[in-house]
Design an enzyme around this catalytic site. Structure first.
Site, PDB file in Angstrom:
ATOM      1  N   TYR A  75       3.864   9.389   3.234  1.00  0.00           N
ATOM      2  CA  TYR A  75       2.536   8.639   3.157  1.00  0.00           C
ATOM      3  C   TYR A  75       1.595   9.617   2.493  1.00  0.00           C
ATOM      4  CZ  TYR A  75      -1.457   5.725   4.470  1.00  0.00           C
ATOM      5  OH  TYR A  75      -2.510   5.015   4.400  1.00  0.00           O
ATOM      6  N   SER A 113      -6.305   8.005   1.343  1.00  0.00           N
ATOM      7  CA  SER A 113      -6.270   7.931   2.696  1.00  0.00           C
ATOM      8  C   SER A 113      -6.912   9.541   3.101  1.00  0.00           C
ATOM      9  CB  SER A 113      -5.144   7.670   3.059  1.00  0.00           C
ATOM     10  OG  SER A 113      -4.955   8.043   4.643  1.00  0.00           O
TER      11      SER A 113
END
Ligand code: NAD
Length: 241
Positions: free
Chosen positions: A147, A134
């Site tokens: 995350y 990401s």
């Protein structure tokens, strides 16, 4: 000839969002069989897709699954480590369970699947592993300590495997894709105001579409990317420019 003609692929988190579109794209490009692994059921029906309810954190389930596939197909050509979750909070409010859950699915899940499948690719001396990281793993984001750590870790594993899995002349390539903000159910937890500001910052002025990530995955999975190894491909509309 279609780009994945006759290939056997495994896609985690294949029931919805980006994963589902990757599964559809692989089938359209001639894959012989796509195994879609997910904790939820999928609606997508095709003779070339098998849905398996499997949790990427469950190593026993993974071992049993991989043994079955090995017996039937002998080879797995493509692995897409796509399953991922978020449990967002500022670090002061992030409890241990939130940290553990995200690390277990997003980081250890990628380790689990790759550890089980890479030896089959190595035996056959070819394969393509694509890890979905990401933009948050590259640059961080407020409220996403867990995350960001998991997605940065995925990039570290990608570089390592690009070296490990090409030893002794094996052509097992490992690459990652770092999507920007993509229109999926995962974005439903993000407020309209934040989405508007994300779009304003983006040169293309919009969120990405799952198909735009699937197209990049398809390229890395295919022989067109035969000399691409250990690369992190940002697919984010130029968000960081
Ligand atoms: P999504 O929530 O729509 O889909 C994720 C899928 O993973 C779901 O089907 C879910 O059931 C599955 N999953 C969750 N936990 C699992 C587990 N333990 N075992 C097996 N399957 C599990 O999310 P998405 O937007 O399609 O995201 C796909 C990937 O792309 C994720 O890794 C995500 O982190 C990454 N990503 C998404 C965006 C975005 O903006 N949507 C941006 C960058 C990266």
């Amino acid at each position: 000839m279609k780009r994945l003609q006759g290939k056997v692929a495994v896609v985690t988190g294949g029931a919805r969002g980006i994963g589902r579109v990757i599964v559809e794209t692989f089938v359209n490009e001639g894959a012989q069989m796509v195994f879609s692994l997910d904790v939820i059921e999928s609606q997508f029906e095709s003779p070339n897709v098998r849905h398996v309810v499997l949790d990427v954190t469950n190593r026993e389930q993974i071992t049993a699954f991989v043994e079955t596939v090995k017996k039937e197909f002998k080879q797995i050509h493509v692995l897409v480590n796509n399953a991922g979750i978020t449990r967002d909070a500022l670090i002061q409010k992030m409890d241990e369970a939130m940290w553990d859950h995200v690390i277990n699915v997003n980081l250890k899940g990628v380790f689990n699947l790759t550890q089980a499948i890479a030896p089959i690719m190595m035996e056959n001396r070819e394969g393509s592993i694509i890890n979905i990281s990401s933009v948050v793993g590259e640059y961080g984001n407020i409220g996403q300590t867990n995350y960001a750590a998991s997605k940065a870790g995925v990039i570290g594993m990608t570089y390592t495997w690009a070296k490990e899995f090409t030893r002794k002349g094996a052509a097992v390539r490992t690459n990652a894709i770092a999507p920007g903000y993509i229109e999926t159910e995962m974005m439903e937890t993000v407020s309209a105001k934040v989405i508007e500001s994300i779009c304003k910052k983006n040169p293309l002025g919009r969120l990405g579409k799952p198909q735009e990530i699937a197209n990049a995955v398809l390229f890395l999975a295919s022989d067109e990317a035969s000399y691409v190894n250990g690369h992190v491909l940002s697919v984010n509309g130029g968000l960081r420019l």
